[in-house]
Design a protein around this motif. Structure first.
Motif, PDB file in Angstrom:
ATOM      1  N   GLN A 125     -41.110 -87.794  -9.592  1.00 56.12           N
ATOM      2  CA  GLN A 125     -40.870 -87.370 -10.965  1.00 56.12           C
ATOM      3  C   GLN A 125     -40.431 -85.917 -11.043  1.00 56.12           C
ATOM      4  O   GLN A 125     -39.701 -85.551 -11.959  1.00 56.12           O
ATOM      5  CB  GLN A 125     -42.117 -87.622 -11.804  1.00 56.12           C
ATOM      6  CG  GLN A 125     -42.379 -89.104 -11.964  1.00 56.12           C
ATOM      7  CD  GLN A 125     -43.704 -89.410 -12.623  1.00 56.12           C
ATOM      8  OE1 GLN A 125     -44.606 -88.599 -12.603  1.00 56.12           O
ATOM      9  NE2 GLN A 125     -43.813 -90.591 -13.187  1.00 56.12           N
ATOM     10  N   LYS A 126     -40.838 -85.082 -10.082  1.00 60.89           N
ATOM     11  CA  LYS A 126     -40.428 -83.679 -10.100  1.00 60.89           C
ATOM     12  C   LYS A 126     -38.954 -83.526  -9.758  1.00 60.89           C
ATOM     13  O   LYS A 126     -38.243 -82.761 -10.383  1.00 60.89           O
ATOM     14  CB  LYS A 126     -41.252 -82.870  -9.098  1.00 60.89           C
ATOM     15  CG  LYS A 126     -42.628 -82.509  -9.571  1.00 60.89           C
ATOM     16  CD  LYS A 126     -43.287 -81.629  -8.538  1.00 60.89           C
ATOM     17  CE  LYS A 126     -44.643 -81.169  -9.000  1.00 60.89           C
ATOM     18  NZ  LYS A 126     -45.284 -80.320  -7.995  1.00 60.89           N
ATOM     19  N   ASN A 127     -38.521 -84.243  -8.720  1.00 57.37           N
ATOM     20  CA  ASN A 127     -37.159 -84.089  -8.254  1.00 57.37           C
ATOM     21  C   ASN A 127     -36.622 -85.446  -7.791  1.00 57.37           C
ATOM     22  O   ASN A 127     -36.602 -85.737  -6.597  1.00 57.37           O
ATOM     23  CB  ASN A 127     -37.111 -83.058  -7.119  1.00 57.37           C
ATOM     24  CG  ASN A 127     -35.694 -82.653  -6.792  1.00 57.37           C
ATOM     25  OD1 ASN A 127     -34.737 -83.383  -7.068  1.00 57.37           O
ATOM     26  ND2 ASN A 127     -35.555 -81.497  -6.187  1.00 57.37           N
ATOM     27  N   PRO A 128     -36.184 -86.292  -8.725  1.00 57.09           N
ATOM     28  CA  PRO A 128     -35.735 -87.635  -8.364  1.00 57.09           C
ATOM     29  C   PRO A 128     -34.570 -87.650  -7.375  1.00 57.09           C
ATOM     30  O   PRO A 128     -34.507 -88.502  -6.503  1.00 57.09           O
ATOM     31  CB  PRO A 128     -35.332 -88.271  -9.688  1.00 57.09           C
ATOM     32  CG  PRO A 128     -35.602 -87.285 -10.754  1.00 57.09           C
ATOM     33  CD  PRO A 128     -36.118 -86.040 -10.144  1.00 57.09           C
ATOM     34  N   GLN A 129     -33.640 -86.693  -7.499  1.00 55.70           N
ATOM     35  CA  GLN A 129     -32.489 -86.670  -6.595  1.00 55.70           C
ATOM     36  C   GLN A 129     -32.924 -86.391  -5.163  1.00 55.70           C
ATOM     37  O   GLN A 129     -32.434 -87.014  -4.227  1.00 55.70           O
ATOM     38  CB  GLN A 129     -31.463 -85.631  -7.061  1.00 55.70           C
ATOM     39  CG  GLN A 129     -30.140 -85.725  -6.331  1.00 55.70           C
ATOM     40  CD  GLN A 129     -29.488 -87.099  -6.462  1.00 55.70           C
ATOM     41  OE1 GLN A 129     -29.432 -87.684  -7.536  1.00 55.70           O
ATOM     42  NE2 GLN A 129     -28.999 -87.629  -5.371  1.00 55.70           N
ATOM     43  N   LYS A 130     -33.847 -85.475  -4.991  1.00 55.24           N
ATOM     44  CA  LYS A 130     -34.363 -85.168  -3.654  1.00 55.24           C
ATOM     45  C   LYS A 130     -35.083 -86.377  -3.071  1.00 55.24           C
ATOM     46  O   LYS A 130     -34.936 -86.695  -1.889  1.00 55.24           O
ATOM     47  CB  LYS A 130     -35.302 -83.966  -3.707  1.00 55.24           C
ATOM     48  CG  LYS A 130     -35.802 -83.536  -2.353  1.00 55.24           C
ATOM     49  CD  LYS A 130     -36.673 -82.299  -2.458  1.00 55.24           C
ATOM     50  CE  LYS A 130     -37.180 -81.882  -1.085  1.00 55.24           C
ATOM     51  NZ  LYS A 130     -38.033 -80.701  -1.158  1.00 55.24           N
ATOM     52  N   THR A 131     -35.840 -87.078  -3.898  1.00 53.40           N
ATOM     53  CA  THR A 131     -36.549 -88.273  -3.450  1.00 53.40           C
ATOM     54  C   THR A 131     -35.560 -89.341  -3.010  1.00 53.40           C
ATOM     55  O   THR A 131     -35.744 -89.975  -1.966  1.00 53.40           O
ATOM     56  CB  THR A 131     -37.455 -88.815  -4.569  1.00 53.40           C
ATOM     57  OG1 THR A 131     -38.376 -87.795  -4.945  1.00 53.40           O
ATOM     58  CG2 THR A 131     -38.224 -90.044  -4.115  1.00 53.40           C
ATOM     59  N   LEU A 132     -34.502 -89.542  -3.786  1.00 52.08           N
ATOM     60  CA  LEU A 132     -33.491 -90.528  -3.437  1.00 52.08           C
ATOM     61  C   LEU A 132     -32.805 -90.159  -2.121  1.00 52.08           C
ATOM     62  O   LEU A 132     -32.594 -91.019  -1.260  1.00 52.08           O
ATOM     63  CB  LEU A 132     -32.461 -90.658  -4.560  1.00 52.08           C
ATOM     64  CG  LEU A 132     -31.326 -91.642  -4.311  1.00 52.08           C
ATOM     65  CD1 LEU A 132     -31.859 -93.054  -4.121  1.00 52.08           C
ATOM     66  CD2 LEU A 132     -30.334 -91.599  -5.467  1.00 52.08           C
ATOM     67  N   THR A 133     -32.501 -88.896  -1.946  1.00 52.57           N
ATOM     68  CA  THR A 133     -31.866 -88.441  -0.703  1.00 52.57           C
ATOM     69  C   THR A 133     -32.769 -88.700   0.492  1.00 52.57           C
ATOM     70  O   THR A 133     -32.307 -89.161   1.546  1.00 52.57           O
ATOM     71  CB  THR A 133     -31.512 -86.942  -0.806  1.00 52.57           C
ATOM     72  OG1 THR A 133     -30.587 -86.770  -1.896  1.00 52.57           O
ATOM     73  CG2 THR A 133     -30.883 -86.434   0.469  1.00 52.57           C
ATOM     74  N   ARG A 134     -34.051 -88.423   0.341  1.00 50.53           N
ATOM     75  CA  ARG A 134     -34.996 -88.676   1.432  1.00 50.53           C
ATOM     76  C   ARG A 134     -35.097 -90.170   1.723  1.00 50.53           C
ATOM     77  O   ARG A 134     -35.147 -90.585   2.885  1.00 50.53           O
ATOM     78  CB  ARG A 134     -36.370 -88.111   1.087  1.00 50.53           C
ATOM     79  CG  ARG A 134     -36.393 -86.577   1.134  1.00 50.53           C
ATOM     80  CD  ARG A 134     -37.755 -86.014   0.829  1.00 50.53           C
ATOM     81  NE  ARG A 134     -38.687 -86.393   1.883  1.00 50.53           N
ATOM     82  CZ  ARG A 134     -39.982 -86.608   1.694  1.00 50.53           C
ATOM     83  NH1 ARG A 134     -40.527 -86.468   0.514  1.00 50.53           N
ATOM     84  NH2 ARG A 134     -40.756 -86.951   2.704  1.00 50.53           N
ATOM     85  N   PHE A 135     -35.132 -90.982   0.685  1.00 48.84           N
ATOM     86  CA  PHE A 135     -35.223 -92.424   0.876  1.00 48.84           C
ATOM     87  C   PHE A 135     -33.987 -92.966   1.585  1.00 48.84           C
ATOM     88  O   PHE A 135     -34.087 -93.812   2.473  1.00 48.84           O
ATOM     89  CB  PHE A 135     -35.433 -93.130  -0.465  1.00 48.84           C
ATOM     90  CG  PHE A 135     -35.627 -94.609  -0.329  1.00 48.84           C
ATOM     91  CD1 PHE A 135     -36.776 -95.122   0.252  1.00 48.84           C
ATOM     92  CD2 PHE A 135     -34.665 -95.494  -0.780  1.00 48.84           C
ATOM     93  CE1 PHE A 135     -36.964 -96.491   0.389  1.00 48.84           C
ATOM     94  CE2 PHE A 135     -34.840 -96.854  -0.645  1.00 48.84           C
ATOM     95  CZ  PHE A 135     -35.986 -97.363  -0.070  1.00 48.84           C
TER      96      PHE A 135
END
Length: 124
Positions: free
Chosen positions: A2-12
């Motif tokens: 929730q803090k940084n959805p784009q970063k989470t998507l990149t990591r995934f």
């Protein structure tokens, strides 16, 4: 997430390809395929992750009576190879395929072999 959805998507996306020889190429292709698509609903993503975390469908697999194909990547960090053995123990007549040059995104890493294997299973 929730803090940084784009970063989470990149990591995934990185996890999808981690460990195989074509990880950088696969990651780039996954990112390219996502370009121009709508941003996913955050609540739906969180709910999906919770579902994955909380669900244990092993008993359901043991009850399968239809033909079943499970595909695994040698370098998959999300679904370890032990899962292949566990699936074979639960469903003795299951067909499995190990993709020796893939991680989780085997449909990207070894797309030709993936398609051939799925078509062969369907056409039986």
């Amino acid at each position: 997430m929730q803090k940084n959805p784009q970063k989470t998507l990149t990591r995934f996306i990185g996890l999808q390809a981690m460990g195989n020889l074509t990880a950088r190429k696969d990651t780039a292709l996954l990112k390219k395929l996502l370009q121009g698509t709508r941003e996913a609903d955050q609540e739906a993503l969180v709910a999906g992750l919770e579902l994955l975390s909380d669900s244990d469908l092993r008993s359901s697999f043991a009850d399968l009576s239809c033909p079943c194909l499970s595909l695994f990547g040698q370098f998959d960090t999300l679904v370890p190879l032990q899962t292949k053995l566990n699936m074979q123990a639960l469903v003795p007549n299951i067909e499995t395929q190990l993709f020796e040059n893939s991680s989780h995104s085997l449909f990207i890493s070894e797309s030709e072999l993936f398609c051939k294997r799925v078509i062969a299973f369907i056409c039986g």
